[in-house]
Design a protein around this motif. Structure first.
Motif, PDB file in Angstrom:
ATOM      1  N   UNK A  73       0.812  -1.160  -0.081  1.00 51.42           N
ATOM      2  CA  UNK A  73       0.150  -0.071   0.040  1.00 51.42           C
ATOM      3  C   UNK A  73       0.989   1.234   0.000  1.00 51.42           C
ATOM      4  N   UNK A  74       0.268   2.409  -0.610  1.00 56.45           N
ATOM      5  CA  UNK A  74       0.943   3.640  -0.555  1.00 56.45           C
ATOM      6  C   UNK A  74      -0.037   4.564   0.478  1.00 56.45           C
ATOM      7  N   UNK A  81       3.490   2.977   8.779  1.00 55.84           N
ATOM      8  CA  UNK A  81       3.470   1.795   9.159  1.00 55.84           C
ATOM      9  C   UNK A  81       4.738   0.779   8.710  1.00 55.84           C
ATOM     10  N   UNK A  82       4.988   1.261   7.221  1.00 56.89           N
ATOM     11  CA  UNK A  82       6.070   0.311   6.779  1.00 56.89           C
ATOM     12  C   UNK A  82       7.406   0.530   7.389  1.00 56.89           C
TER      13      UNK A  82
END
Length: 197
Positions: A73-74, A81-82
């Motif tokens: 996701x972006x 979170x990443x």
């Protein structure tokens, strides 16, 4: 010294399980009953909350849920979170592949207590009800942030399990999110326990 802040979506009757209706406990995604403005306000609140965290602490099931979705996701929430350090409590997960993830080995209580001593700032616990039961029981949660959805589930795992002792919390903030959600913030009051009966 770090602090543990639990952020949970919760129904009026205390259920935290399956807000996305992917486990079969809920018939519908909890957000389905919200209008577009409410969903937008909820997403902004969660994104702002994640931006204030320095690390994430998850149980294995929640870790696997997030790890299967967020790396691809972006956007501001996914990017945060990443990039955050992630700690997962698990005896079954050996080699986590989500960026910046570490499995906490050994006793959960000892591992999380050590983490609080070494990770500065706020660690977020998201969507990890079973882990929360252990953390609350052992007084490792410093703050609860609850987003109350206007529905009664009737079934499903609840945020609070049985505790051996009274756990005193202090309400420090209440606000409305959109038109339908309530955001409650509680802090743990230390030294207010009653003896077990």
């Amino acid at each position: 010294m770090g602090t543990i802040v639990a952020f949970e979506n919760i129904s009026l009757d205390g259920v935290t399980q399956d807000p996305t209706a992917e486990e079969g406990v809920s018939r519908d995604d909890w957000r389905a009953g919200l209008g577009p403005a409410d969903r937008e306000a909820w997403y902004k609140m969660i994104t702002d909350d994640a931006l204030g965290a320095q690390a994430v602490l998850l149980g294995r099931r929640s870790y696997e849920y997030f790890a299967a979705r967020y790396p691809s996701r972006t956007g501001a929430l996914a990017d945060r979170l990443n990039s955050l350090p992630k700690f997962v409590v698990s005896t079954a997960l050996a080699d986590p592949d989500w960026t910046n993830s570490t499995v906490l080995a050994g006793d959960v209580v000892d591992s999380v207590a050590a983490l609080k001593r070494t990770v500065p700032g706020e660690m977020r616990v998201y969507a990890s009800t079973r882990l929360m039961h252990t953390l609350v029981e052992h007084d490792l949660v410093d703050e609860l942030r609850l987003v109350v959805f206007p529905l009664v589930m009737g079934v499903g795992e609840r945020l609070f399990g049985r505790t051996s002792n009274h756990k005193q919390m202090r309400l420090v903030d209440v606000r409305t999110v959109g038109d339908s959600l309530t955001h409650l913030t509680y802090q743990r009051v230390r030294g207010a326990e009653r003896p077990a009966e």
